[in-house]
Design a protein around this motif. Structure first.
Motif, mmCIF file in Angstrom:
data_model
loop_
_atom_site.group_PDB
_atom_site.id
_atom_site.type_symbol
_atom_site.label_atom_id
_atom_site.label_comp_id
_atom_site.label_asym_id
_atom_site.label_seq_id
_atom_site.Cartn_x
_atom_site.Cartn_y
_atom_site.Cartn_z
ATOM 1 N N SER A 259 0.810 -1.217 0.000
ATOM 2 C CA SER A 259 0.000 0.000 0.000
ATOM 3 C C SER A 259 0.846 1.272 0.000
ATOM 4 O O SER A 259 0.389 2.316 -0.453
ATOM 5 C CB SER A 259 -0.961 -0.005 1.186
ATOM 6 O OG SER A 259 -0.238 -0.129 2.389
ATOM 7 N N THR A 260 2.059 1.196 0.515
ATOM 8 C CA THR A 260 2.949 2.361 0.528
ATOM 9 C C THR A 260 4.343 1.937 0.092
ATOM 10 O O THR A 260 4.688 0.739 0.124
ATOM 11 C CB THR A 260 3.050 2.993 1.931
ATOM 12 O OG1 THR A 260 3.728 2.064 2.794
ATOM 13 C CG2 THR A 260 1.681 3.335 2.504
ATOM 14 N N VAL A 261 5.146 2.909 -0.264
ATOM 15 C CA VAL A 261 6.536 2.626 -0.634
ATOM 16 C C VAL A 261 7.283 2.049 0.570
ATOM 17 O O VAL A 261 8.078 1.112 0.433
ATOM 18 C CB VAL A 261 7.231 3.898 -1.172
ATOM 19 C CG1 VAL A 261 8.719 3.659 -1.373
ATOM 20 C CG2 VAL A 261 6.588 4.360 -2.470
ATOM 21 N N ALA A 262 7.016 2.581 1.751
ATOM 22 C CA ALA A 262 7.672 2.076 2.967
ATOM 23 C C ALA A 262 7.318 0.608 3.195
ATOM 24 O O ALA A 262 8.190 -0.207 3.539
ATOM 25 C CB ALA A 262 7.286 2.914 4.172
ATOM 26 N N ASP A 263 6.045 0.255 3.017
ATOM 27 C CA ASP A 263 5.635 -1.150 3.172
ATOM 28 C C ASP A 263 6.312 -2.028 2.121
ATOM 29 O O ASP A 263 6.721 -3.151 2.408
ATOM 30 C CB ASP A 263 4.115 -1.290 3.068
ATOM 31 C CG ASP A 263 3.378 -0.740 4.272
ATOM 32 O OD1 ASP A 263 4.016 -0.526 5.321
ATOM 33 O OD2 ASP A 263 2.156 -0.517 4.161
ATOM 34 N N HIS A 264 6.406 -1.510 0.914
ATOM 35 C CA HIS A 264 7.070 -2.250 -0.164
ATOM 36 C C HIS A 264 8.538 -2.514 0.180
ATOM 37 O O HIS A 264 9.032 -3.637 0.031
ATOM 38 C CB HIS A 264 6.961 -1.471 -1.480
ATOM 39 C CG HIS A 264 7.733 -2.085 -2.603
ATOM 40 N ND1 HIS A 264 7.312 -3.231 -3.260
ATOM 41 C CD2 HIS A 264 8.907 -1.726 -3.173
ATOM 42 C CE1 HIS A 264 8.193 -3.542 -4.182
ATOM 43 N NE2 HIS A 264 9.170 -2.646 -4.152
ATOM 44 N N GLN B 294 8.773 -5.183 2.781
ATOM 45 C CA GLN B 294 8.551 -6.514 2.188
ATOM 46 C C GLN B 294 9.794 -7.002 1.460
ATOM 47 O O GLN B 294 10.184 -8.169 1.589
ATOM 48 C CB GLN B 294 7.379 -6.476 1.204
ATOM 49 C CG GLN B 294 6.027 -6.425 1.834
ATOM 50 C CD GLN B 294 4.911 -6.319 0.787
ATOM 51 O OE1 GLN B 294 5.160 -6.210 -0.412
ATOM 52 N NE2 GLN B 294 3.674 -6.335 1.255
ATOM 53 N N GLN B 295 10.410 -6.112 0.684
ATOM 54 C CA GLN B 295 11.607 -6.494 -0.068
ATOM 55 C C GLN B 295 12.751 -6.852 0.878
ATOM 56 O O GLN B 295 13.466 -7.822 0.659
ATOM 57 C CB GLN B 295 12.042 -5.355 -1.004
ATOM 58 C CG GLN B 295 11.020 -5.033 -2.080
ATOM 59 C CD GLN B 295 10.852 -6.185 -3.067
ATOM 60 O OE1 GLN B 295 10.177 -7.174 -2.802
ATOM 61 N NE2 GLN B 295 11.474 -6.041 -4.211
ATOM 62 N N TYR B 296 12.895 -6.059 1.927
ATOM 63 C CA TYR B 296 13.934 -6.310 2.925
ATOM 64 C C TYR B 296 13.740 -7.703 3.531
ATOM 65 O O TYR B 296 14.678 -8.502 3.605
ATOM 66 C CB TYR B 296 13.880 -5.224 4.005
ATOM 67 C CG TYR B 296 14.885 -5.389 5.121
ATOM 68 C CD1 TYR B 296 16.131 -4.800 5.050
ATOM 69 C CD2 TYR B 296 14.569 -6.141 6.259
ATOM 70 C CE1 TYR B 296 17.054 -4.945 6.073
ATOM 71 C CE2 TYR B 296 15.475 -6.288 7.285
ATOM 72 C CZ TYR B 296 16.720 -5.688 7.188
ATOM 73 O OH TYR B 296 17.619 -5.847 8.209
ATOM 74 N N ARG B 297 12.509 -7.985 3.967
ATOM 75 C CA ARG B 297 12.215 -9.301 4.560
ATOM 76 C C ARG B 297 12.466 -10.422 3.569
ATOM 77 O O ARG B 297 12.977 -11.484 3.930
ATOM 78 C CB ARG B 297 10.774 -9.344 5.075
ATOM 79 C CG ARG B 297 10.579 -8.627 6.404
ATOM 80 C CD ARG B 297 9.221 -8.937 7.021
ATOM 81 N NE ARG B 297 8.107 -8.637 6.153
ATOM 82 C CZ ARG B 297 7.522 -7.456 6.045
ATOM 83 N NH1 ARG B 297 7.941 -6.443 6.777
ATOM 84 N NH2 ARG B 297 6.503 -7.267 5.224
ATOM 85 N N ALA B 298 12.099 -10.206 2.310
ATOM 86 C CA ALA B 298 12.310 -11.238 1.285
ATOM 87 C C ALA B 298 13.795 -11.519 1.084
ATOM 88 O O ALA B 298 14.197 -12.677 0.935
ATOM 89 C CB ALA B 298 11.671 -10.804 -0.034
ATOM 90 N N LEU B 299 14.614 -10.488 1.115
ATOM 91 C CA LEU B 299 16.057 -10.671 0.949
ATOM 92 C C LEU B 299 16.662 -11.426 2.140
ATOM 93 O O LEU B 299 17.472 -12.337 1.963
ATOM 94 C CB LEU B 299 16.742 -9.312 0.771
ATOM 95 C CG LEU B 299 16.425 -8.579 -0.532
ATOM 96 C CD1 LEU B 299 16.871 -7.130 -0.462
ATOM 97 C CD2 LEU B 299 17.051 -9.297 -1.720
#
Length: 196
Positions: free
Chosen positions: A7-12, A15-20
């Motif tokens: 929903s926001t760039v911060a949330d995105h 998510q990317q950080y957690r995925a990495l």
């Protein structure tokens, strides 16, 4: 601008950080070798471009430190839950030893083992030191309840016994007798803390 799935760039970004971090942890678990964690491998696993990883982590050591920070709560929560279920300080010490042996049995310790020999191990010492302090905390509390005047030192010595059990298990020693012996030795050593 690239599409974002939050929903926001911060949330995105979160998510990317957690995925990495998850991708790096999975590589460590699968390969059992810190060398398997490269930015290229992590990028492939997450579907990101390799240069995108640098937006989140300045270098490989920072990524591996994030894996340690992400894993530590899982380890400490399992140990704390096992100790909380015990009724006496002696039973808490026994639970502490058993819980760490269970982490090895269940494969959780593979991450720590893979990172111990990594080329960036020196850079990970701070993250690892923080993890060890968190692991020792409930044991220090139990030892204090037993009247130990140097509970941190005793906890560190008992952790040495646990480390020996972990090494034995990782070398192929049978789980149940190794865990039972380490637990019995730890509990028996508590007699030295009782006043004469």
């Amino acid at each position: 601008m690239p599409k974002i799935s939050a929903s926001t760039v911060a949330d995105h970004r979160a998510q990317q950080y957690r995925a990495l971090v998850t991708a790096a942890r999975e590589l460590l678990e699968a390969e059992g070798d810190g060398a398997a964690v490269t930015f290229a491998a992590v990028a492939r696993r997450t579907g990101l471009a390799r240069n995108s990883v640098y937006k989140y982590f300045p270098d490989r050591a920072a990524l591996l430190a994030a894996v340690v920070h992400e894993s530590t709560p899982r380890w400490t929560e399992r140990i704390a839950a096992a100790m909380a279920a015990a009724r006496t300080p002696e039973q808490q010490v026994a639970a502490y030893v058993r819980a760490q042996c269970e982490l090895v049995r269940d494969g959780e310790h593979r991450i720590a083992r893979a990172l111990a020999g990594d080329r960036d191990a020196a850079a990970l010492r701070e993250a690892a030191g923080d993890a060890h302090r968190k692991l020792l905390s409930p044991l220090v509390t139990a030892l204090s309840e037993l009247g130990d005047r140097s509970p941190l030192r005793t906890a560190q010595l008992l952790q040495g016994l646990v480390n020996a059990a972990v090494t034995a298990l990782e070398s192929g020693a049978p789980y149940r007798p190794t865990t039972e012996r380490a637990t019995a030795l730890a509990v028996a050593s508590l007699a030295a803390l009782r006043p004469n």
